[in-house]
Design a protein around this motif. Structure first.
Motif, short mmCIF file in Angstrom:
data_model
loop_
_atom_site.label_atom_id
_atom_site.label_comp_id
_atom_site.label_asym_id
_atom_site.label_seq_id
_atom_site.Cartn_x
_atom_site.Cartn_y
_atom_site.Cartn_z
N VAL A 1 -4.42 23.46 15.95
CA VAL A 1 -4.75 22.15 15.35
C VAL A 1 -5.05 22.68 13.83
N VAL A 2 -4.51 21.70 12.98
CA VAL A 2 -4.56 21.83 11.47
C VAL A 2 -5.25 20.71 11.02
N VAL A 3 -6.14 21.02 10.13
CA VAL A 3 -7.01 20.07 9.48
C VAL A 3 -6.83 19.88 7.91
N PRO A 4 -6.00 18.92 7.42
CA PRO A 4 -5.71 18.96 6.23
C PRO A 4 -7.02 18.55 5.28
N ALA A 5 -7.01 18.71 3.84
CA ALA A 5 -8.21 18.76 3.17
C ALA A 5 -8.58 17.05 3.18
N PRO A 6 -9.89 16.78 3.16
CA PRO A 6 -10.26 15.49 2.49
C PRO A 6 -10.06 15.51 1.04
N ASN A 7 -9.76 14.39 0.49
CA ASN A 7 -9.96 14.24 -1.04
C ASN A 7 -11.20 14.24 -1.73
N VAL A 8 -11.97 15.20 -1.40
CA VAL A 8 -13.42 14.96 -2.07
C VAL A 8 -13.73 16.42 -2.58
N ARG A 9 -14.04 16.42 -3.99
CA ARG A 9 -14.36 17.30 -4.76
C ARG A 9 -15.77 17.58 -5.13
N GLN A 10 -16.70 16.65 -4.93
CA GLN A 10 -18.11 16.88 -5.17
C GLN A 10 -18.79 17.23 -4.07
N PRO A 11 -19.61 18.39 -4.37
CA PRO A 11 -20.35 18.72 -3.06
C PRO A 11 -21.29 17.36 -2.41
N GLU A 12 -22.11 16.50 -3.16
CA GLU A 12 -22.71 15.54 -2.67
C GLU A 12 -21.82 14.62 -1.86
N ARG A 13 -20.79 14.27 -2.40
CA ARG A 13 -19.68 13.33 -1.61
C ARG A 13 -19.43 14.01 -0.33
N LEU A 14 -19.14 15.37 -0.28
CA LEU A 14 -18.62 16.15 0.95
C LEU A 14 -19.74 15.88 2.00
N ILE A 15 -21.16 16.23 1.56
CA ILE A 15 -22.24 16.11 2.35
C ILE A 15 -22.15 14.76 3.13
N GLU A 16 -22.04 13.52 2.19
CA GLU A 16 -21.96 12.12 2.76
C GLU A 16 -20.73 11.94 3.76
N ALA A 17 -19.74 12.76 3.38
CA ALA A 17 -18.62 12.61 4.54
C ALA A 17 -19.09 13.11 5.80
N PHE A 18 -19.75 14.31 5.86
CA PHE A 18 -19.96 14.83 6.98
C PHE A 18 -20.73 14.02 8.02
N GLU A 19 -21.53 12.80 7.47
CA GLU A 19 -22.26 11.89 8.23
C GLU A 19 -21.34 10.83 8.74
#
Length: 320
Positions: free
Chosen positions: A73-91
């Motif tokens: 299983v391969v996971v391509p990258a989300p197009n998120v570059r800022q830590p705070e936005r990445l944390i939001e994406a995890f939710e």
């Protein structure tokens, strides 16, 4: 080899297309070389029937729940570059569901791989704990802070650790695809690399911008400014700590926590960066050595070749 590409809304378009194009090219070349059947069965799956990429392209995908057990299983990258936005994406619900699938597949012996910011999903799912891994160098300080149980080496391009594989920055998707190709056929992987003009890049080190990493922490940023101002004088941990009004151990711990390296190693990174810049401008080697704190050119030549794999002559040729 059965491959599943796990696609999420807002993914990095190039990451997805690089994977699809590389494996499609491999299948075409394999048939041309006399393979009885395409060696790669590639499916794009998701937790929803349709995903939308970061550039707004819409794509139908197979439900992950209906897919036959894959090899990888391969996971391509989300197009998120800022830590705070990445944390939001995890939710997000779809991201949480995706991580649950990844844990289940991994527990069932399926190989799991990701590139660039996709590596954060593996780490968030707990699949990188107590393993060696790499990630995009630009977010390495945040990665170290959030996932201290991961043995991170952001200088490496691809790290394989017991059926879990991580790759570096954005175009690391190419390196990851070639790594997977080599597991099926080293000869086919070489052929694909030649047809697609994919360079061999074993390290991210020469692409890292030290100034960008230093700004992840106020003390490290101050150390970076001090280091640049004192490159010609050479490095002293005591002098650096004294100028920053902290103890040597504090500076040592902070740079290792943020950058994953000692103050001296970071100072050497800045030396390399400055030397490369002066080489490109056309300065003579004696002047460059003096500018970065070396008494002789031989030491500088050795450092450049050891860190970059190329000498001054090769660097100058690249700049023409």
């Amino acid at each position: 080899m059965r491959l599943v590409i796990f696609a999420l809304d807002g993914l990095f378009d190039t990451g997805l297309t690089v994977l699809l194009d590389t494996f499609a090219t491999a299948n075409e070349l394999a048939i041309a070389q006399g393979f009885a059947a395409p060696p790669f069965d590639v499916r794009v799956v998701g937790v929803r029937r349709r995903i939308r990429t970061a550039h707004g392209l819409s794509m139908l995908v197979e439900p992950a729940s209906t897919v036959r057990r894959p090899d990888w299983v391969v996971v391509p990258a989300p197009n998120v570059r800022q830590p705070e936005r990445l944390i939001e994406a995890f939710e997000r619900r779809d991201v949480r569901d995706a991580m649950a699938y990844l844990r289940t597949w991994h527990a069932d012996g399926v190989g799991v791989a990701a590139a660039c910011i996709g590596t954060f999903l593996l780490a968030e799912a707990g699949l990188l704990d107590n393993r060696e891994a790499t990630t995009t160098w630009s977010l390495a300080p945040f990665f170290r802070q959030r996932y201290p149980a991961v043995d991170l080496d952001d200088s490496r391009m691809v790290v394989a650790s017991d059926r879990v594989v991580t790759a570096g920055s954005a175009m690391g998707h190419l390196d990851l695809a070639l790594w997977l190709l080599r597991q099926a056929s080293p000869e086919l992987a070489t052929l694909v690399a030649r047809f697609m003009l994919i360079d061999k890049r074993s390290s991210q080190a020469e692409y890292i911008i030290p100034d960008h990493l230093a700004h992840a922490d106020p003390l490290v940023a101050r150390f970076e400014r001090w280091a640049r101002e004192n490159l010609s004088l050479g490095f002293s941990l005591q002098a650096a700590a004294g100028a920053l009004s902290v103890g040597p151990r504090t500076l040592q711990r902070r740079t290792e926590a943020v950058l994953g390296k000692s103050p001296l190693a970071f100072f050497q990174d800045l030396r390399i960066e400055r030397a490369q810049n002066l080489v490109s401008i056309g300065y003579d080697l004696d002047t460059i050595a003096s500018e970065v704190g070396y008494a002789d050119t031989a030491t500088l030549r050795t450092l450049l070749r050891r860190r970059l794999g190329r000498g001054v002559r090769e660097l100058r040729a690249e700049m023409r």
